[in-house]
Scaffold this motif. Structure first.
Motif, PDB file in Angstrom:
ATOM      1  N   ARG A 109       0.832  -1.207   0.000  1.00  0.00           N
ATOM      2  CA  ARG A 109       0.000   0.000   0.000  1.00  0.00           C
ATOM      3  C   ARG A 109       0.867   1.258   0.000  1.00  0.00           C
ATOM      4  O   ARG A 109       0.536   2.249  -0.655  1.00  0.00           O
ATOM      5  CB  ARG A 109      -0.957  -0.023   1.198  1.00  0.00           C
ATOM      6  N   ALA A 110       1.978   1.209   0.728  1.00  0.00           N
ATOM      7  CA  ALA A 110       2.893   2.357   0.741  1.00  0.00           C
ATOM      8  C   ALA A 110       3.490   2.590  -0.645  1.00  0.00           C
ATOM      9  O   ALA A 110       3.586   3.728  -1.111  1.00  0.00           O
ATOM     10  CB  ALA A 110       4.008   2.135   1.763  1.00  0.00           C
ATOM     11  N   PHE A 111       3.866   1.524  -1.318  1.00  0.00           N
ATOM     12  CA  PHE A 111       4.485   1.638  -2.632  1.00  0.00           C
ATOM     13  C   PHE A 111       3.472   1.937  -3.740  1.00  0.00           C
ATOM     14  O   PHE A 111       3.857   2.319  -4.844  1.00  0.00           O
ATOM     15  CB  PHE A 111       5.262   0.369  -2.967  1.00  0.00           C
ATOM     16  N   GLU A 112       2.200   1.760  -3.456  1.00  0.00           N
ATOM     17  CA  GLU A 112       1.175   2.107  -4.446  1.00  0.00           C
ATOM     18  C   GLU A 112       0.714   3.559  -4.322  1.00  0.00           C
ATOM     19  O   GLU A 112      -0.066   4.029  -5.150  1.00  0.00           O
ATOM     20  CB  GLU A 112      -0.030   1.168  -4.293  1.00  0.00           C
ATOM     21  N   HIS A 113       1.205   4.276  -3.322  1.00  0.00           N
ATOM     22  CA  HIS A 113       0.814   5.670  -3.158  1.00  0.00           C
ATOM     23  C   HIS A 113       1.288   6.480  -4.367  1.00  0.00           C
ATOM     24  O   HIS A 113       2.425   6.303  -4.845  1.00  0.00           O
ATOM     25  CB  HIS A 113       1.421   6.247  -1.877  1.00  0.00           C
ATOM     26  N   PRO A 114       0.474   7.369  -4.889  1.00  0.00           N
ATOM     27  CA  PRO A 114       0.838   8.105  -6.112  1.00  0.00           C
ATOM     28  C   PRO A 114       2.023   9.051  -5.962  1.00  0.00           C
ATOM     29  O   PRO A 114       2.512   9.574  -6.976  1.00  0.00           O
ATOM     30  CB  PRO A 114      -0.439   8.875  -6.462  1.00  0.00           C
ATOM     31  N   GLN A 115       2.480   9.277  -4.736  1.00  0.00           N
ATOM     32  CA  GLN A 115       3.675  10.104  -4.538  1.00  0.00           C
ATOM     33  C   GLN A 115       4.737   9.337  -3.750  1.00  0.00           C
ATOM     34  O   GLN A 115       5.555   9.934  -3.043  1.00  0.00           O
ATOM     35  CB  GLN A 115       3.306  11.405  -3.821  1.00  0.00           C
ATOM     36  N   ALA A 116       4.745   8.031  -3.905  1.00  0.00           N
ATOM     37  CA  ALA A 116       5.700   7.201  -3.161  1.00  0.00           C
ATOM     38  C   ALA A 116       7.145   7.562  -3.503  1.00  0.00           C
ATOM     39  O   ALA A 116       7.987   7.690  -2.619  1.00  0.00           O
ATOM     40  CB  ALA A 116       5.441   5.727  -3.442  1.00  0.00           C
ATOM     41  N   MET A 117       7.452   7.725  -4.792  1.00  0.00           N
ATOM     42  CA  MET A 117       8.826   7.978  -5.223  1.00  0.00           C
ATOM     43  C   MET A 117       8.854   9.124  -6.224  1.00  0.00           C
ATOM     44  O   MET A 117       8.138   9.101  -7.226  1.00  0.00           O
ATOM     45  CB  MET A 117       9.426   6.724  -5.870  1.00  0.00           C
ATOM     46  N   SER A 118       9.679  10.126  -5.946  1.00  0.00           N
ATOM     47  CA  SER A 118       9.777  11.302  -6.811  1.00  0.00           C
ATOM     48  C   SER A 118      11.233  11.533  -7.208  1.00  0.00           C
ATOM     49  O   SER A 118      12.134  11.456  -6.373  1.00  0.00           O
ATOM     50  CB  SER A 118       9.236  12.545  -6.101  1.00  0.00           C
ATOM     51  N   ILE A 119      11.431  11.817  -8.484  1.00  0.00           N
ATOM     52  CA  ILE A 119      12.762  12.117  -9.021  1.00  0.00           C
ATOM     53  C   ILE A 119      12.790  13.584  -9.438  1.00  0.00           C
ATOM     54  O   ILE A 119      11.946  14.020 -10.235  1.00  0.00           O
ATOM     55  CB  ILE A 119      13.090  11.225 -10.226  1.00  0.00           C
ATOM     56  N   PRO A 120      13.724  14.373  -8.909  1.00  0.00           N
ATOM     57  CA  PRO A 120      13.781  15.802  -9.246  1.00  0.00           C
ATOM     58  C   PRO A 120      14.043  16.029 -10.728  1.00  0.00           C
ATOM     59  O   PRO A 120      14.473  15.121 -11.451  1.00  0.00           O
ATOM     60  CB  PRO A 120      14.954  16.319  -8.402  1.00  0.00           C
ATOM     61  N   PRO A 121      13.801  17.245 -11.204  1.00  0.00           N
ATOM     62  CA  PRO A 121      14.035  17.566 -12.621  1.00  0.00           C
ATOM     63  C   PRO A 121      15.478  17.322 -13.043  1.00  0.00           C
ATOM     64  O   PRO A 121      16.409  17.412 -12.226  1.00  0.00           O
ATOM     65  CB  PRO A 121      13.672  19.053 -12.707  1.00  0.00           C
ATOM     66  N   ASP A 162       7.123   9.135   5.240  1.00  0.00           N
ATOM     67  CA  ASP A 162       6.378   8.481   6.317  1.00  0.00           C
ATOM     68  C   ASP A 162       7.101   7.193   6.682  1.00  0.00           C
ATOM     69  O   ASP A 162       7.856   6.617   5.887  1.00  0.00           O
ATOM     70  CB  ASP A 162       4.917   8.214   5.921  1.00  0.00           C
ATOM     71  N   GLU A 163       6.880   6.712   7.904  1.00  0.00           N
ATOM     72  CA  GLU A 163       7.641   5.591   8.443  1.00  0.00           C
ATOM     73  C   GLU A 163       7.405   4.312   7.650  1.00  0.00           C
ATOM     74  O   GLU A 163       8.333   3.522   7.431  1.00  0.00           O
ATOM     75  CB  GLU A 163       7.281   5.368   9.910  1.00  0.00           C
ATOM     76  N   LEU A 164       6.188   4.074   7.206  1.00  0.00           N
ATOM     77  CA  LEU A 164       5.892   2.846   6.481  1.00  0.00           C
ATOM     78  C   LEU A 164       6.658   2.785   5.162  1.00  0.00           C
ATOM     79  O   LEU A 164       7.199   1.731   4.789  1.00  0.00           O
ATOM     80  CB  LEU A 164       4.387   2.736   6.225  1.00  0.00           C
ATOM     81  N   THR A 165       6.730   3.914   4.466  1.00  0.00           N
ATOM     82  CA  THR A 165       7.494   3.948   3.215  1.00  0.00           C
ATOM     83  C   THR A 165       8.963   3.685   3.483  1.00  0.00           C
ATOM     84  O   THR A 165       9.616   2.928   2.750  1.00  0.00           O
ATOM     85  CB  THR A 165       7.319   5.294   2.501  1.00  0.00           C
ATOM     86  N   ARG A 166       9.504   4.276   4.542  1.00  0.00           N
ATOM     87  CA  ARG A 166      10.911   4.044   4.873  1.00  0.00           C
ATOM     88  C   ARG A 166      11.161   2.564   5.166  1.00  0.00           C
ATOM     89  O   ARG A 166      12.184   1.995   4.760  1.00  0.00           O
ATOM     90  CB  ARG A 166      11.324   4.912   6.067  1.00  0.00           C
TER      91      ARG A 166
END
Length: 225
Positions: A109-121, A162-166
């Protein structure tokens, strides 16, 4: 085996046999959208690790692409291997999903979050070549297939705070190693290749000034047989 035949048509024709047609014309690809992975001596390729002899961390290809241009199929063809090194390590992302789910379903569920992983420009000489790339790690496609966008890079990445994502990131990192019974490794020889649905993979470093040459095709299609 095709040996050291440098004909890039080998890649295109082989891809077509597996239903791989729509190539990603990424920034450093050749004019035919098939990348020649070798040590570069001029920009912009010198700024990107695949065109150096340095090791590459675990990732899926195109994790920084827009969500509607994700890479689902990957084909590598070796023309000339390095004399030492350049080994690929692989872990099927579907296996990683199962292991994460079995450890803690909330990791999924943490990895399915739409902002789980972001890569800068991607900014080069003051010019923005690509904007923010935000999205989930695991995505279920309309056809029911599982897709993963991931990189093990430590810099220029933002994980959801958030802790779960970590915890999920830490657990995923802990299973990408030879102790995992589903881990695969191998070094491609001349005329050998790899074709997959963009599984987790990496590459070890190799000697400087190497003549190593691999062709890479990135596809918006999945393999179909």
């Amino acid at each position: 085996s095709t040996g050291e035949d440098p004909d890039k048509e080998i890649v295109r024709r082989l891809g077509l046999q597996f239903g791989l047609e729509r190539l990603d014309h990424n920034m450093c690809a050749d004019g035919d959208a098939i990348s020649s992975l070798e040590q570069a001596n001029e920009e912009p390729r010198t700024g990107y690790i695949p065109y150096t002899n340095r090791p590459i961390a675990w990732h899926t290809d195109g994790y920084y692409n827009d969500l509607d241009k994700q890479i689902h199929g990957l084909l590598l063809h070796c023309v000339r291997p390095a004399s030492e090194g350049g080994m690929n390590q692989l872990l099927d992302h579907e296996i990683a999903y199962i292991m994460l789910r079995d450890e803690n379903p909330d990791f999924i569920r943490a990895f399915e979050h739409p902002q789980a992983m972001s890569i800068p420009p991607n900014v080069v000489n003051g010019e923005e070549l690509r904007g923010w790339a935000r999205g989930s790690v695991f995505m279920l496609q309309d056809n029911g297939s599982l897709h993963m966008r991931y990189t093990h890079r430590k810099r220029n990445i933002e994980w959801r705070d958030d802790e779960l994502t970590r915890q999920a990131v830490a657990f995923l990192g802990s299973i990408m190693n030879p102790d995992n019974p589903y881990y695969i490794e191998g070094t491609l020889g001349a005329g050998q290749g790899l074709i997959c649905n963009n599984v987790l993979h990496t590459r070890t470093g190799f000697e400087k000034n190497s003549q190593r040459l691999l062709y890479r095709g990135r596809y918006f299609d999945r393999i179909s047989l």
